[in-house]
Scaffold this motif. Structure first.
Motif, short mmCIF file in Angstrom:
data_model
loop_
_atom_site.label_atom_id
_atom_site.label_comp_id
_atom_site.label_asym_id
_atom_site.label_seq_id
_atom_site.Cartn_x
_atom_site.Cartn_y
_atom_site.Cartn_z
N GLN A 1 30.99 -16.16 68.20
CA GLN A 1 29.72 -16.19 67.54
C GLN A 1 29.26 -17.39 66.97
OE1 GLN A 1 31.40 -13.61 64.41
NE2 GLN A 1 30.39 -11.97 65.00
N GLY B 1 25.31 -8.66 60.90
CA GLY B 1 24.46 -9.79 61.22
C GLY B 1 23.31 -9.97 60.55
N HIS C 1 5.82 -15.88 59.08
CA HIS C 1 6.12 -16.94 59.93
C HIS C 1 5.47 -16.64 61.55
CE1 HIS C 1 10.07 -16.09 57.70
NE2 HIS C 1 9.80 -17.19 57.43
N LEU D 1 15.24 -22.58 68.80
CA LEU D 1 16.39 -22.50 68.24
C LEU D 1 16.78 -23.81 67.88
CD1 LEU D 1 18.12 -20.32 70.87
CD2 LEU D 1 17.06 -19.50 68.53
N ASN E 1 16.97 -5.67 61.44
CA ASN E 1 18.23 -6.61 61.22
C ASN E 1 18.51 -6.51 59.72
OD1 ASN E 1 20.54 -7.66 62.36
ND2 ASN E 1 19.95 -9.74 61.94
N GLN F 1 15.55 -17.91 74.38
CA GLN F 1 14.61 -18.20 72.98
C GLN F 1 14.05 -19.41 72.78
OE1 GLN F 1 17.98 -17.08 73.41
NE2 GLN F 1 17.39 -14.91 73.83
N ARG F 2 13.07 -19.56 72.11
CA ARG F 2 12.59 -20.95 71.67
C ARG F 2 12.68 -20.88 70.23
NH1 ARG F 2 6.99 -20.81 72.40
NH2 ARG F 2 7.05 -23.10 72.53
N TYR G 1 22.27 -13.73 59.90
CA TYR G 1 21.67 -14.33 61.05
C TYR G 1 20.22 -14.60 60.91
CZ TYR G 1 25.82 -13.79 64.00
OH TYR G 1 27.13 -13.98 64.73
N SER G 2 19.49 -13.46 60.58
CA SER G 2 18.17 -13.18 59.97
C SER G 2 17.76 -14.06 58.87
CB SER G 2 17.66 -11.82 59.94
OG SER G 2 17.53 -11.17 61.17
N ILE G 3 18.62 -13.78 57.87
CA ILE G 3 18.30 -14.63 56.46
C ILE G 3 18.24 -16.15 56.79
CG2 ILE G 3 18.84 -15.00 54.19
CD1 ILE G 3 20.64 -12.25 54.40
N ARG H 1 17.56 -17.58 59.63
CA ARG H 1 16.28 -17.90 60.55
C ARG H 1 15.33 -18.07 59.56
NH1 ARG H 1 14.37 -16.07 65.86
NH2 ARG H 1 13.51 -17.87 66.52
N GLN H 2 15.16 -17.08 58.70
CA GLN H 2 13.99 -16.87 57.58
C GLN H 2 14.11 -18.58 56.66
OE1 GLN H 2 14.61 -13.35 55.49
NE2 GLN H 2 12.53 -12.59 56.38
N ARG I 1 23.76 0.02 57.43
CA ARG I 1 25.20 -0.40 58.07
C ARG I 1 26.11 0.31 57.44
NH1 ARG I 1 24.44 -5.39 60.90
NH2 ARG I 1 22.39 -6.23 60.97
N GLN J 1 22.56 -21.85 66.67
CA GLN J 1 21.35 -21.66 66.96
C GLN J 1 20.16 -21.17 66.21
OE1 GLN J 1 22.41 -19.17 70.45
NE2 GLN J 1 22.10 -21.06 71.92
N VAL J 2 20.78 -20.38 65.19
CA VAL J 2 19.85 -19.91 64.07
C VAL J 2 19.80 -20.72 62.82
CG1 VAL J 2 19.82 -17.42 64.74
CG2 VAL J 2 21.66 -18.31 62.81
N PHE K 1 23.91 -8.78 66.71
CA PHE K 1 24.67 -8.03 65.74
C PHE K 1 23.96 -7.25 64.98
CE2 PHE K 1 27.29 -11.52 67.18
CZ PHE K 1 28.41 -10.86 67.52
N PRO L 1 20.22 -15.01 69.52
CA PRO L 1 21.21 -15.25 68.58
C PRO L 1 21.06 -14.53 67.42
CG PRO L 1 19.72 -17.21 69.02
CD PRO L 1 19.29 -16.23 70.16
N GLU L 2 19.89 -14.22 67.16
CA GLU L 2 19.67 -13.49 65.75
C GLU L 2 19.67 -11.84 65.80
OE1 GLU L 2 15.66 -14.30 64.30
OE2 GLU L 2 15.93 -12.92 62.57
N LEU M 1 12.67 -21.30 58.88
CA LEU M 1 11.23 -21.05 58.98
C LEU M 1 10.65 -21.22 57.95
CD1 LEU M 1 11.43 -18.02 61.39
CD2 LEU M 1 10.77 -20.15 62.08
N PHE N 1 25.88 -18.74 68.35
CA PHE N 1 24.77 -18.15 67.84
C PHE N 1 24.53 -18.54 66.60
CE2 PHE N 1 25.92 -13.81 70.35
CZ PHE N 1 25.10 -14.31 71.52
#
Lengths: 551, 176
Positions: free
Chosen positions: B111, B83, A274, B149, A238, B146-147, B86-88, B90-91, A243, B117-118, A161, A157-158, B94, B114
């Motif tokens: 989407q 994308g 993390h 999530l 990412n 993936q774990r 998505y990472s921001i 997740r961070q 981009r 999930q994040v 994209f 999911p991360e 976390l 996804f």
């Protein structure tokens, strides 16, 4: 070989049904091509010059006989009776109808295959050594980790994209046959002083318009930390990969622009920030997968096979093929059979449905049910008894599969080029065909010895021209195709990017130029010296003189 | 624009203040990251809830000191193919952020899962797609490899299921 369990089956089935629904919405006009595009790309479906092209993933290049047979069936039923094996160990079908795609994906799912993430800005099919599990020099089979990465990267999911596509290659042997240094991430298994296995993690290699060799980010990463460490690399990419410009969006540009040191510290900081709670499940999962890749039941055989030696003595054509197309197996009495899909005048990497079935039958009868696709666009039977090799060869010869040019001048890597591809600026296939015809004489090829000639039909370098010992790049100048030649590239553990020889050549002149380059080499080489070694010793100048002085 | 939350369209009860707009006793306000830093001492004393709207490019900006005080973080998707958020997201999860995380910008139904999930839980979506399209999209896949999530729509983690005896990754606390 890996087998799907109920989860893997369900995962692919759901994905296939999802795509069936999307394709139906496109066909009914409910969805525009613009909206459909990203969805079809994530399922491997491209729109090319003449038709849709479907790219099917062959994870880490490994196939069972049943899977290869199904690929042949798909070629016959839904394409024009053939398929094209690619430099990423995948297969492409070039004449697909949109309305058939969901049925094809279903046929693939029936044999535990799919086309997920063979396209789009996501983590692509993981590639590896095509001799994995068979090579004599291997530390460990890299395919279990390949499968672990396949699962982890599937619909992540991360990381679905990303700024651009992302390719990971793995080798478990010191001799790099997977070109790991020209991938976004290259992983090399090695042992530290205390004998533990771990990964050298290399990042930022690539080809395309800006070829680069990967830099090492970690010398030794303990095996069990691989997935969390990959997550850290992917997250840094990412977040910070460019981009604004598609041509500067690969991770190699990020590594290059901020520098290897800074990139490394970003990754390590993210990794430390993390820490994963535990890697125990990953370790268990890897152990579960590894069990599927246990050695087949090899027989205890003598290193010497009288049948094989007799056949070699009495049949010169077989002897020549055996010299060029066999490789040393880790077990006595076994060999690795490399089937060249480069018969003189044929299209590199193409095989007919019938040929696929023949190779599948041979694998079932003589190679523990296994086949591999190599990044050089050939097929490998990894575990053949020396006693059976002559029988295998006879069968191959009956079906136009016994070209004895493996690793030689006729064994050319070529992208589909302007004959199929909408990005191409020139044709690659006719050049490959003309060169292989020019070198069809086996003795001439053998005299020249190991040589990698790679052809791309545009700057995107799908034909790996930058890392060909001789690279050929097809370009367009005022509506005319012309070809730029590079020398001295290599995708091995001593990777290098080729140097441009000089001004380009017209389409019809290319085979003669290649011929002259190789004549120059034959004249100047030291005894036993391969082309690349000679080039590295004497440089580009003598070749330049030989080519341009004469013109 | 409808706000999607827990598979339903709901009213947005947050007020999104421009940088020059005065706070006037609203119960829930969001401000830009710049204003959050600039006016922190004033904002933190407000009686209502405070949220922040982040860009997906502000790499030097460390949100961590503010996180425990925030009731909403809004992350942008300037284009559906961009994308970074998505990472921001997740961070942030976390790093322990537990309140509402909202996605805004170009979001397509395909989407949505996804994003869930994040760790996103609310979505500024366009009126183009009916609610049913979003509801269906939220559960397109019933499995994930993936774990770690967020499994808001109940998808199973394959690796955790295969290796029974290991609890799935500790379910991270979740807003909404």
């Amino acid at each position: 070989m890996y087998r799907y369990d109920e989860f893997d089956h369900q995962f692919v089935r759901e994905r296939t049904e999802q795509f069936r629904d999307q394709a139906a919405r496109r066909l009914s006009g409910e969805m525009s091509e613009d909206e459909f595009r990203p969805l079809r790309l994530m399922n491997g479906l491209y729109l090319q010059l003449h038709a849709y092209m479907l790219r099917v993933a062959i994870p880490y290049g490994t196939l069972s006989s049943r899977q290869m047979r199904q690929l042949g069936y798909i070629a016959d039923r839904w394409d024009k009776g053939y398929g094209h094996f690619t430099t990423r160990q995948n297969i492409q079908y070039n004449w697909i109808k949109l309305e058939d795609t969901a049925d094809i994906l279903k046929a693939l799912a029936d044999v535990e295959m799919h086309a997920i993430q063979t396209s789009g800005n996501c983590i692509r099919n993981v590639t590896t050594d095509h001799w994995a599990g068979a090579a004599a020099d291997e530390i460990a089979d890299p395919r279990p980790v390949g499968e672990l990465i396949r699962q982890w990267s599937s619909l992540h999911p991360e990381f679905s994209f990303l700024p651009r596509k992302f390719k990971i290659a793995i080798t478990g042997a010191p001799t790099d046959r997977a070109a790991v240094k020209v991938h976004d991430i290259g992983l090399r298994l090695h042992r530290n002083e205390s004998g533990e296995a771990g990964w050298e993690v290399m990042v930022g290699g690539g080809q395309g318009r800006t070829p680069m060799i990967a830099v090492t980010v970690r010398e030794f990463l303990p095996e069990k930390e691989l997935i969390p460490y990959l997550e850290a690399i992917m997250r840094v990419y990412n977040l910070y990969g460019r981009r604004d410009n598609k041509y500067k969006a690969r991770i190699k540009i990020l590594v290059h622009e901020i520098g290897a040191e800074k990139f490394r510290s970003e990754v390590e900081a993210e990794y430390a920030r993390h820490p994963q709670q535990t890697t125990e499940v990953e370790e268990r999962e890897l152990a579960r997968i590894a069990a599927y890749f246990a050695d087949p039941r090899f027989e205890k055989l003598s290193r010497f096979s009288p049948q094989f030696e007799d056949a070699r003595r009495t049949n010169p054509a077989f002897a020549r093929w055996a010299t060029n197309n066999l490789a040393t197996h880790k077990k006595d009495g076994y060999t690795i059979v490399n089937i060249s899909l480069k018969a003189p005048g044929e299209i590199p990497g193409d095989a007919t449905g019938e040929q696929m079935r023949v190779m599948a039958d041979l694998a079932e009868a003589f190679s523990h049910d296994e086949l591999r696709v190599s990044h050089a666009q050939n097929i490998v039977l990894p575990h053949v008894k020396l006693n059976d090799v002559y029988t295998v060869w006879q069968k191959l010869a009956e079906h136009g599969l016994a070209a004895s040019n493996h690793g030689l001048a006729g064994d050319i890597i070529a992208c589909p080029g302007l004959d199929y591809c909408s990005l191409a600026t020139a044709r690659s296939i006719p050049i490959a065909q003309a060169i292989s015809r020019r070198f069809a004489d086996d003795r001439r090829q053998e005299e020249i010895g190991n040589i990698k000639i790679n052809i791309s039909g545009c700057i995107n370098a799908c034909g790996h021209h930058h890392v060909g010992h001789i690279g050929i790049l097809g370009l367009d100048k005022a509506g005319e195709e012309y070809y730029q030649i590079t020398l001295g590239g290599s995708s091995s553990e001593k990777a290098s990017i080729g140097t441009i020889l000089g001004p380009g050549f017209a389409h019809d002149d290319v085979p003669d130029v290649i011929y002259k380059i190789l004549e120059t080499y034959l004249k100047l080489r030291s005894p036993g010296e391969e082309f690349l070694a000679t080039y590295r010793r004497i440089g580009v100048k003598p070749f330049k003189e030989a080519i341009y002085a004469a013109a | 624009m409808p706000l999607l939350k827990n598979n339903a369209f709901v009213a947005d009860d947050w007020v999104h203040l421009a940088d020059d707009e005065a706070v006037a006793g609203q119960a829930k306000v969001t401000v830009s990251a710049e204003r959050l830093v600039r006016d922190w001492d004033e904002l933190v004393r407000l009686p209502g809830l405070l949220g922040v709207r982040l860009a997906n490019t502000s790499r030097e900006f460390d949100l961590n000191p503010f996180l425990p005080q925030l009731g909403l973080v809004v992350l942008p998707f300037p284009a559906f193919g961009d994308g970074r958020s998505y990472s921001i997201a997740r961070q942030l999860r976390l790093d322990g952020y537990q309140s509402e995380l909202r996605a805004t910008g170009n979001i397509l139904p395909d989407q949505l899962q996804f994003m869930l999930q994040v760790g996103f839980d609310t979505f500024d979506v366009t009126e183009r797609f009916p609610l049913e399209a979003w509801q269906k999209a939220s559960r397109q896949m019933s499995l994930a490899y993936q774990r770690g999530l967020f499994r808001k729509t109940g998808e199973r983690e394959v690796w955790s299921e295969r290796h029974q005896g290991f609890a799935p990754w500790e379910e991270q606390p979740h807003a909404g």
